[in-house]
Write a protein that holds these residues in place. Structure first.
Motif, mmCIF file in Angstrom:
data_model
loop_
_atom_site.group_PDB
_atom_site.id
_atom_site.type_symbol
_atom_site.label_atom_id
_atom_site.label_comp_id
_atom_site.label_asym_id
_atom_site.label_seq_id
_atom_site.Cartn_x
_atom_site.Cartn_y
_atom_site.Cartn_z
ATOM 1 N N TYR A 1 0.841 -1.185 0.000
ATOM 2 C CA TYR A 1 0.000 0.000 0.000
ATOM 3 C C TYR A 1 0.881 1.242 0.000
ATOM 4 C CZ TYR A 1 -3.917 -3.043 1.213
ATOM 5 O OH TYR A 1 -4.869 -4.006 1.195
ATOM 6 N N ARG A 2 0.524 2.211 -0.852
ATOM 7 C CA ARG A 2 1.266 3.463 -0.912
ATOM 8 C C ARG A 2 0.281 4.623 -0.930
ATOM 9 N NH1 ARG A 2 5.795 1.860 -5.543
ATOM 10 N NH2 ARG A 2 6.660 0.066 -4.418
ATOM 11 N N TYR A 3 0.670 5.709 -0.261
ATOM 12 C CA TYR A 3 -0.191 6.875 -0.149
ATOM 13 C C TYR A 3 0.426 8.053 -0.898
ATOM 14 C CZ TYR A 3 -2.695 4.365 3.531
ATOM 15 O OH TYR A 3 -3.429 3.443 4.238
ATOM 16 N N ALA A 4 -0.437 8.868 -1.526
ATOM 17 C CA ALA A 4 0.057 9.890 -2.439
ATOM 18 C C ALA A 4 0.199 11.276 -1.826
ATOM 19 C CB ALA A 4 -0.876 9.983 -3.651
ATOM 20 N N THR B 1 -5.229 3.695 -20.031
ATOM 21 C CA THR B 1 -4.335 4.287 -19.034
ATOM 22 C C THR B 1 -5.093 5.135 -18.025
ATOM 23 O OG1 THR B 1 -3.817 6.472 -19.991
ATOM 24 C CG2 THR B 1 -2.689 4.559 -20.945
ATOM 25 N N GLN B 2 -4.443 5.365 -16.890
ATOM 26 C CA GLN B 2 -4.921 6.364 -15.948
ATOM 27 C C GLN B 2 -4.810 7.730 -16.626
ATOM 28 O OE1 GLN B 2 -6.400 5.971 -13.178
ATOM 29 N NE2 GLN B 2 -5.420 4.544 -11.769
ATOM 30 N N ASN C 1 -1.007 2.340 -15.400
ATOM 31 C CA ASN C 1 -0.725 3.605 -14.725
ATOM 32 C C ASN C 1 0.671 4.097 -15.097
ATOM 33 O OD1 ASN C 1 -0.530 5.822 -13.070
ATOM 34 N ND2 ASN C 1 -0.147 4.633 -11.204
ATOM 35 N N PRO C 2 0.759 5.108 -15.972
ATOM 36 C CA PRO C 2 2.083 5.631 -16.360
ATOM 37 C C PRO C 2 2.589 6.730 -15.435
ATOM 38 C CG PRO C 2 0.394 6.653 -17.697
ATOM 39 C CD PRO C 2 -0.326 5.723 -16.756
ATOM 40 N N PRO D 1 -4.926 7.742 -5.869
ATOM 41 C CA PRO D 1 -3.799 6.960 -6.386
ATOM 42 C C PRO D 1 -3.844 6.830 -7.900
ATOM 43 C CG PRO D 1 -5.429 5.526 -5.341
ATOM 44 C CD PRO D 1 -5.825 6.931 -5.019
ATOM 45 N N GLY D 2 -2.657 6.893 -8.494
ATOM 46 C CA GLY D 2 -2.558 6.705 -9.925
ATOM 47 C C GLY D 2 -2.760 7.961 -10.750
ATOM 48 N N ILE D 3 -2.973 9.109 -10.089
ATOM 49 C CA ILE D 3 -3.162 10.360 -10.813
ATOM 50 C C ILE D 3 -2.114 11.363 -10.350
ATOM 51 C CG2 ILE D 3 -4.717 12.291 -11.277
ATOM 52 C CD1 ILE D 3 -7.043 10.416 -11.024
ATOM 53 N N GLN D 4 -1.446 11.973 -11.305
ATOM 54 C CA GLN D 4 -0.423 12.964 -10.978
ATOM 55 C C GLN D 4 -0.502 14.101 -11.981
ATOM 56 O OE1 GLN D 4 3.461 11.291 -10.560
ATOM 57 N NE2 GLN D 4 4.485 13.259 -10.336
#
Length: 632
Positions: free
Chosen positions: A243-246, A511-512, A485-486, A555-558
């Motif tokens: 698990y990772r948090y953004a 893709t995301q 997810n790129p 998660p997965g969005i930047q």
């Protein structure tokens, strides 16, 4: 000697600590053990965590006793260690921090959102046992955190107030819905808790800063009781078994100021937060000046600030081949630009706006309408049912997401068989966000299958073989997509994972959302050796707040710094217009490298994706729509 906690909160904002459980997980302690037992087995580790938070600026230190009740400890055979674990938890916290810190006894919900799973008499007995031990161990206050139901929280407060006037802080786990899980409005629940004897009331867990800010706004007019806020570090992503948090420490610092403006007097962190998050909040709050005063009017202390209220080869009969279908999305995207649009199923029983959106998107000739499967673990209407309605009423191809989270292998095969019977043959296989972070945290995450396995299993149905390996009388004809997810630090590793999905049988990739034109080019370069078509995800932004929420909590969005700067402060029509403009600029690049375009519709604002679909067709010079098999 420090003042009583209630007295301190009359004029100061107190910085709380961050997560214990997820921080221990990051330190290498596995899921599935009792983190509270570490008070006895690894006391030096627990003390070190407390010390790190204290040095980061926290002066509200929670004991490592959240699940140290008889019911929860019995799962590890530790039901007879309740007193030892709780007393050790208090002693470790007390010795690890300075005299200016408040050591608060942490008590979690026993029912944890599962309202009927334990008798009330048992809940009362176990709560009382832990409460009595912590009070006797001389904590400076009691924190009842991550409670879902008002009923259980009221029970806890009443147990305390029968014997003690110790400061009591009550926190609901909520996601901004405006009600408790047992149906009370937040203002009503706060009023009942205050009447029962709670000194501070607030929120923690379930949501990141954005969600808890919405919850706090619903009760911000109740200025006669202090608020406490302990958000998660966004929504966790499950990457490579972890698990990772953004949410970044800087985002938490900015959010802390917003909480202070609404009257929060204790501000800390929950799941995913670290000493770095607390340090940044402490710095931000240390410089916080209340309305009508000047910096320096009151002495600064660490942790305080002035208050501003504001695979199978089984023997079987030869199955009947599936009938020849219309051209698939894979067929189309190899010939021309192809548009998929995602429209979220409703969270209630009204499908009017959803169906209006589907009709509008049909009229601009989208190639498929895709529907998520309870995304972010939030309960929504069945995408299977809506997919059928879209297909029958609007002659629009449905593309159904299938999450591994909600169904075991039996349910998944049954679900796929139902899709086949309805003539729905395009699906997207995804892992699915963990249930405990959604709107029904007491529900289970199944995960019988990984995203790789579910792709293989669905393709197996196309061979006329059931998940069990038994023969089926017909072959299915599913076209299976996979998610990509790129938005990661090491794109090559994400591409390696993508290659495994292609090997498992993925027919196309979605893709995301991508918000950086340069990243689109990098994706092309990194994936051009893969023959499987890729649909580039583009989600138009609706406002500045929407941009910050997506960047920091989902998660997965930047988002790029440039995009965030362009969206900053925008809202309403102005925000949506800028969001569409940014999306068009992304399309200018994406359409040079990819035929597949995947739009995500924010907040059912389908007018935005309608505009963008038209833009694609204009750029593609696609005027003679009758030449192409558009939908089915």
């Amino acid at each position: 000697m420090k003042p009583d906690l209630r007295e301190a909160l009359q004029s100061r904002i107190l910085i709380g600590d961050g997560a214990m459980g997820t921080y221990l997980y990051q330190m290498g302690f596995p899921v599935g053990i009792s983190y509270e037992e570490l008070n006895l087995l690894k006391p030096e580790v627990i003390a070190e965590v407390h010390r790190r938070y204290y040095e980061a600026g926290a002066r509200f230190i929670e004991t490592n006793t959240f699940s140290a009740n008889r019911e929860k400890l019995s799962k590890y055979g530790l039901e007879n260690e309740v007193e030892a674990i709780n007393r050790a938890g208090v002693e470790l916290a007390r010795k690890a921090v300075g005299d200016d810190a408040y050591v608060i006894g942490s008590i979690g919900s026993i029912r944890a959102g599962k309202r009927k799973n334990i008798r009330t008499a048992k809940v009362k007995e176990d709560l009382k046992q832990q409460i009595d031990i912590l009070i006797d161990a001389k904590v400076d206050g009691l924190l009842f955190e991550s409670f879902y139901d008002l009923e259980e929280l009221l029970l806890a407060v009443k147990i305390v107030r029968k014997t003690s006037m110790i400061p009591v802080i009550c926190q609901f786990a909520t996601e901004g819905t405006g009600t408790t899980q047992d149906g009370f409005t937040l203002p009503d629940a706060f009023a009942k808790l205050q009447h029962a004897g709670a000194d501070v009331i607030g929120f923690n867990c379930r949501s990141g800063p954005n969600g808890l800010l919405r919850s706090l706004e619903k009760v911000a007019g109740m200025q006669d009781i202090p608020f406490s806020i302990f958000p998660n570090a966004g929504i966790p992503d499950y990457v490579d078994g972890q698990y990772r948090y953004a949410a970044t420490p800087q985002y938490f610092a900015e959010s802390a100021l917003k909480f202070a403006d609404l009257g929060a007097r204790i501000i800390g962190g929950c799941c995913g937060t670290t000493p770095e998050h607390i340090a940044e909040m402490s710095k931000a709050i240390a410089g916080y000046v209340p309305s009508g005063t000047q910096a320096g009017d009151q002495p600064e202390q660490a942790g305080f600030a002035p208050l501003r209220l504001i695979e199978k080869d089984a023997e079987h009969e030869q199955p009947v081949p599936a009938p020849k279908a219309e051209p698939t999305l894979v067929d189309l995207v190899k010939q021309r630009h192809t548009v998929i649009v995602e429209l979220d199923p409703p969270r209630d029983l009204d499908i009017g706006k959803f169906m209006e959106g589907a009709k509008a998107l049909k009229e601009v000739h989208v190639d498929a309408l895709t529907m998520a499967d309870n995304s972010l673990a939030v309960t929504r209407m069945s995408n299977l049912a809506l997919g059928y309605l879209v297909k029958e009423q609007h002659d629009l191809r449905p593309l159904i997401h299938i999450a591994c989270r909600d169904r075991n292998m039996i349910g998944t095969q049954s679900h796929m068989m139902g899709l086949h019977a309805l003539g729905i043959d395009h699906v997207l296989a995804v892992t699915g966000d963990p249930a405990r972070f959604g709107d029904l945290p007491g529900s289970s995450s199944v995960y019988d299958l990984t995203s790789f396995e579910i792709i293989r299993m669905i393709k197996q149905l196309n061979e006329g073989i059931a998940f069990s390996g038994k023969a089926l009388k017909k072959k299915a004809n599913f076209i299976v997509g996979a998610a990509f997810n790129p938005n990661v630090k090491y794109l090559e590793k994400a591409v390696q994972r993508l290659e495994r999905k292609v090997e498992a049988g993925a027919d196309y990739i979605m893709t995301q959302p991508v918000y950086d034109p340069e990243l689109i080019v990098k994706i092309h370069e990194a994936t051009k050796h893969i023959d499987t078509p890729i649909f580039i995800g583009i989600m138009p932004l609706a406002s500045g707040n929407n941009a910050e929420y997506l960047h920091n909590e989902v998660p997965g969005i930047q988002l790029s710094d440039e995009v965030r700067a362009r969206m900053a402060g925008l809202k309403g029509e102005e925000g949506r217009a800028m969001g569409v403009q940014i999306a068009k600029e992304l399309l200018d690049v994406a359409m040079k490298y990819f035929n597949g375009i995947y739009f995500m519709t924010p907040f059912l604002s389908y007018d935005m994706t309608v505009q963008l679909t038209r833009y694609v067709w204009e750029k593609a010079n696609r005027r003679d729509f009758h030449l192409y098999p558009l939908t089915k």
